[in-house]
Design an enzyme around this catalytic site. Sequence first.
Site, PDB file in Angstrom:
ATOM      1  N   TYR A 149       0.822  -1.224   0.000  1.00 32.53           N
ATOM      2  CA  TYR A 149       0.000   0.000   0.000  1.00 32.53           C
ATOM      3  C   TYR A 149       0.853   1.271   0.000  1.00 32.53           C
ATOM      4  CZ  TYR A 149      -0.358  -0.009   5.305  1.00 32.53           C
ATOM      5  OH  TYR A 149      -0.159   0.005   6.644  1.00 32.53           O
ATOM      6  N   GLU A 150       0.221   2.357  -0.346  1.00 38.06           N
ATOM      7  CA  GLU A 150       0.937   3.627  -0.594  1.00 38.06           C
ATOM      8  C   GLU A 150       2.011   3.464  -1.672  1.00 38.06           C
ATOM      9  OE1 GLU A 150      -0.199   6.337   0.504  1.00 38.06           O
ATOM     10  OE2 GLU A 150      -1.542   5.479   1.976  1.00 38.06           O
ATOM     11  N   GLY A 151       1.735   2.609  -2.625  1.00 42.18           N
ATOM     12  CA  GLY A 151       2.680   2.368  -3.719  1.00 42.18           C
ATOM     13  C   GLY A 151       3.543   1.150  -3.438  1.00 42.18           C
TER      14      GLY A 151
END
Lengths: 596, 596
Positions: free
Chosen positions: A438-440
């Site tokens: 998550y968050e890239g």
Amino acid sequence: MSYIAPIKDMLFVMKELAGLDEIGKLPGFEEATLDTAQAVLDESAKLCEAVLAPLNVEGDRNPSVWNEGAVTATPGFKEAFRQFVEGGWQGVQHPLDYEGQGLPKLIGTPCIEMLNAANLSFSLCPLLTDGAIEALLTAGSEEQKQRYVPKLIGGEWTGTMNLTEPQAGSDLALVRTRAEPQGDGTYRLFGTKIFITWGEHDMADNIVHLVLARTPDAPEGVKGISLFIVPKFHVNDDGSLGARNDVHCVSIEHKLGIKASPTAVLQFGDHGGALGYLVGEENRGLEYMFIMMNAARFAVGMQGIAVADRAYQKAVAYAKERVQSRPVDGSAKEAVTIIHHPDVRRMLATMRALTEGARALAYVAAAESDIAHRHPDEAKRAEHQAVYEYLVPIVKGWCTELSIEVASLGVQVHGGMGFIEETGAAQYYRDARILTIYEGTTAIQANDLVSRKTLRDGGAVAKQLIDRIGETIQALSAHDGAAFVSMRDRLQAGARSLAAAVGFVLSNAKRDPNAVFAGSVLYLQLAGIVLAGWQMARAMLAAAANESTDPSFYGAKIATARFYAEHVLPRAAALEVAILSAKGGEGVLALSEDQF
Amino acid sequence: MSYIAPIKDMLFVMKELAGLDEIGKLPGFEEATLDTAQAVLDESAKLCEAVLAPLNVEGDRNPSVWNEGAVTATPGFKEAFRQFVEGGWQGVQHPLDYEGQGLPKLIGTPCIEMLNAANLSFSLCPLLTDGAIEALLTAGSEEQKQRYVPKLIGGEWTGTMNLTEPQAGSDLALVRTRAEPQGDGTYRLFGTKIFITWGEHDMADNIVHLVLARTPDAPEGVKGISLFIVPKFHVNDDGSLGARNDVHCVSIEHKLGIKASPTAVLQFGDHGGALGYLVGEENRGLEYMFIMMNAARFAVGMQGIAVADRAYQKAVAYAKERVQSRPVDGSAKEAVTIIHHPDVRRMLATMRALTEGARALAYVAAAESDIAHRHPDEAKRAEHQAVYEYLVPIVKGWCTELSIEVASLGVQVHGGMGFIEETGAAQYYRDARILTIYEGTTAIQANDLVSRKTLRDGGAVAKQLIDRIGETIQALSAHDGAAFVSMRDRLQAGARSLAAAVGFVLSNAKRDPNAVFAGSVLYLQLAGIVLAGWQMARAMLAAAANESTDPSFYGAKIATARFYAEHVLPRAAALEVAILSAKGGEGVLALSEDQF
């Protein structure tokens, strides 16, 4: 106590490696002395150790529950959130003007680490709120700031980031949520967002959703995305809450880990349209979202360090308690605690070295951010901002990748008990697994590292860091003793590998982008290993200078740094070989799609 | 289809690397031709793909259930077990005399791989039964063999291994279960055993527990342990079942993975004593148990390969289907399936290379075992037995460690969806995590590799294998082309690292055992990487010889071997540095217990 904040190591890193004294000299940070830092960390530790850490396992066993659109958090979370916000912890790094505490990121960062170590699922709610605050402060109107930010900092409300849609994960160009202007400056939003962390819950009175959507005439792709505020409840001009907005949580996900954190599917506009307010200008949403994301990415890196430290602490406690087998050197006739077995010692030392190295790197990055924000000299600000931006994808990518390795070793130290859920070691292994996604994902971080952080400046920041490593190697040479020799040799080899990787990226990106991006994650890992190794080398030097004042602590620091040099830094050479092997569609790219 | 048995690669390895033709020339294995192998594998695949694989996710969602001492397996498992045993699959490798099929281990091994890939939890039941059969055939009386083995092979009954007790995990010296002789040749057993896989269930009419216990006058430690048969139901002389024996399942564990496989706590003798029958001689139980364990350890290594392959297949399918982002080389204007992204390609290639390397190594080991059992020349048998025994801890330790890496990469390829349980990728990540723990942790395997497999023969087998790698390096030199050059260089470097590690073990074990055992797991991993790399090099040579007959398959083999050379073999040098760094209590051992 299931978690004890490593305040001594935190303060050591802040003071000796991240330059807390220098941060305290920056305008506006005059109160950020070592004493202040210690007082803040002590207070934070109290809450995290006593209130939040015990709720971690509770959250795993009794996750948030969805019922007809409402989500009820794990028992105890709502009360704990009250204590958290009433203690002012949401506002540590936010401006005094909006009721924050205005402390440097360098002091906020260990607080974030503790919070995440104590309770990863819980901490996601303030983490997302931080992102929302940051975006509003940067791009919102003064009226929006006044309306939302103090309530967010005070914890009456929380914030979310709404990016992902079923067809648009890493690729935000595919976002389809529509925002139709109403002619009065407001918009009506229609669409579905997925993977919305703490997208619905009962811990606060309102939720401020920040949502990416397209206006009717927006250009295609990422340049046609705008950012909107969509509050769960409408906000009256006096700040009181009005009617329910047309945004509804239609389900939450059944996940591998971080089960207490509700991951919502949000439906916007099924009943006429969700009322939204444009943030900043139309079509600049992605730019604003990146402000949130950079803060959030750094914070997710901290989550990696946090879960690694928690897993380490649990494994050490078990290894000191569990009796099994006689020592291999024949030093005892009876079975001993397993910490006496060399391989257990190796596993614990690996966990410790990775965690300490990651912590040092992240705190140094936090200090770079502080200088970038507050230094009186503009050129200095730009220089430090560039270093910070180079480090963010590494902190996010590398510190989370290693958290999986560390949590897995934690399970292994527990043996068969590690596989039994009641023991608790497995929760960290499950929880950590989201952090590289998550968050890239790590690949997205690596793309950022290659494209925006290495190619754009022709490798200037990377080369500058490699030069500074050279200075540390010089300083190591002034010491004899096996530990220093080892570190010097391994760090030098590591720096050479990093330089080779940077060179490969720079010289091949144009003519053979596939070859460069095939090794981008490996380059990120190599950079993480070497830059954290550099911090461990600096820690070693600082420890040597202070050793007589606290031989056990500083001796441990030197031993851990040496272990890092001998067990972690050598991985750099293996990564270099792999990175350089991808040329002209060979190696990693030689297999066609059909051949897989 | 959620799993497709990789029969083509299996047959390639069997024929080109493991020498199926030679195995077919051994006395008693005359029927083990390539045609037979293919027919057996095809049949096995049918059952595994169509019946067992679909039940894998079912077992994760609806695990075995305990109720008042009875355990009910996942819905569908009992019927599937009937099909499995009626197809003769329990008996593939067992002797014709006891109603087995008498096939070589080399043919049995791919069947085991498929079984485990299809359904890891299910496969544990036959795996443990195999161990019980093996122990009875080796140490049981002819009466015991006749009474138990045909029923076990026929699947009317299943078998278990009862070693672990709450205070005795890896250290069997601490076993406390008592066995009191009744004066009629039978014993009454009293004690608690934990972690008993499939220790209670409803898939068969009876369960034959093989139990380690101490007789009243037994010496302390591992030399005072005897092995007993304790059937769940007494067995009458005509083979029919009598009354319930005094062994009861008091609970099953709540585990991270392999949830369908019930992990029982068994209570022996709470109601007067569990009737048991001595196997072989008193106090030789551990020796017999090691027979079961060696077979079981090899099989657990196969589980690692199996779950890795299943995770790989799932990740490839997702990567070919999920559309996200434009290609980095600008070759398309629209978003493409993610298999076109270089980092996804790298992750899939890593998963594939590790899995193929591990498979090749394990099958080669299986062939060594076949020669060791059947070669007419006793010296040859001993020589191959020694090689097999050297490889068993490596197959167990390395192939399971890599399965965690591969399963974790599988989650990563799926991005956010990988963290959602419904997707299924997370199950492999959870399931794989037990493999490095049960049947002896990786550290236990590494102790075995160091003590019994390297020190005892002065490194003779290790050196012999390194010499044979040298021959392969010679053969590689006859080829030009970048792939061959890469493999030659990397394999040569790897072999040197392995030789250095073996040398370190041999020269330091006596004077500095802690230093050697601090690196024992690293030595095991290094050996795994290099020996599997050797097989990949041999595969490359075989592929080059056959390439024109099937360019896609053999070309993929060469590309995968090259990837292994460039991405996996370089890890060997990093391990070498770490192994050699532990000297005289420095490095890994420098931190005292208190400093952790």
